[in-house]
Design an enzyme around this catalytic site. Sequence first.
Site, short mmCIF file in Angstrom:
data_model
loop_
_atom_site.label_atom_id
_atom_site.label_comp_id
_atom_site.label_asym_id
_atom_site.label_seq_id
_atom_site.Cartn_x
_atom_site.Cartn_y
_atom_site.Cartn_z
N ASP A 53 -1.43 -5.56 -10.74
CA ASP A 53 -1.76 -4.22 -11.21
C ASP A 53 -2.59 -4.27 -12.50
O ASP A 53 -2.42 -5.17 -13.32
CB ASP A 53 -0.46 -3.44 -11.47
CG ASP A 53 -0.70 -1.96 -11.65
OD1 ASP A 53 -1.71 -1.44 -11.14
OD2 ASP A 53 0.13 -1.30 -12.29
N ASN A 101 -3.63 3.18 -0.79
CA ASN A 101 -4.92 2.97 -1.46
C ASN A 101 -6.10 3.53 -0.67
O ASN A 101 -7.18 3.73 -1.24
CB ASN A 101 -5.15 1.49 -1.76
CG ASN A 101 -4.27 0.95 -2.86
OD1 ASN A 101 -4.08 -0.26 -2.96
ND2 ASN A 101 -3.70 1.82 -3.69
#
Length: 285
Positions: A53, A101
């Site tokens: 991340d 996503n």
Amino acid sequence: MTNPPSLLLVLSTCLHLLQWILDKLRITRLAQRILLHVLAAGPIPQHVAIVMDGNRRYARGKGKMVQEGHGDGYMALRRVLEICLRLNIQCVSVYAFAIDNFKRSPDEVDALMHLAENKLLELCSHGNLLQEYGVRLNVVGRLSLFPENVQVAVRKAEQLTKSNNRSILNVCMPYSSRDEMTTAVEGCIREALAEDDYFTESITEDTINSHLMSVQRGSPPVDILIRTSGVKRLSDFMLWQCCENTQLHFSKTYWPDFGLFDFVPIILEWQRSVWFRRHDVLFRS
């Protein structure tokens, strides 16, 4: 003869000293190899899972395009994977692309698909890292959601490494843990119906576990789960595989900057916990 409590104190002191040295020194590549060789002589986790991340925030902080941040994140993956392989970690799983996503901007999704296609093939090119260390690449997720060109790259990459048997790299994309568990339960039910076995007792925890995509690819339970960028949540990653002894580590470092000096203290902490568990078992027996 040194008694166990004293030995445990010495080990803990040595681990703290090594961590202090890491905090204070910048070491050469040769010294890094020696350090990893020393660490590998102790207990080593079988499976490390990583939520990679912070690529976008890293890019914004550096004044870069988001796509460049993802590219730098790929270089971090190579760097950390080599560290794991030198430590003889059996399995590494990385959260590369969540099913959610696909909701991002079309430009970013297109860039990620292009990056996935190119880097999958680059990871498996002749003489590359996976071949050098005998790593089998698994792409774990709902692959049918990918464009056809990325699916072709996935099949080619997996085919190129299918005979490697020293360790495993699971690239989870497009992935969610809930989707993996749902798919596993559906598989159990289909199997029970095919065998005319309608008794719910035939579907157990072990049955569901055996139908998980990652487990079917040979992945053991997760020993360490790391999330970078300072965010403290699992985001639907490897929820089933995180067993009762899984250590969770939340690093403040953005993924493209994550490296040896972030990773080794995590291994030291895991080794320390292993020694303390062994100590507790010894004194309870």
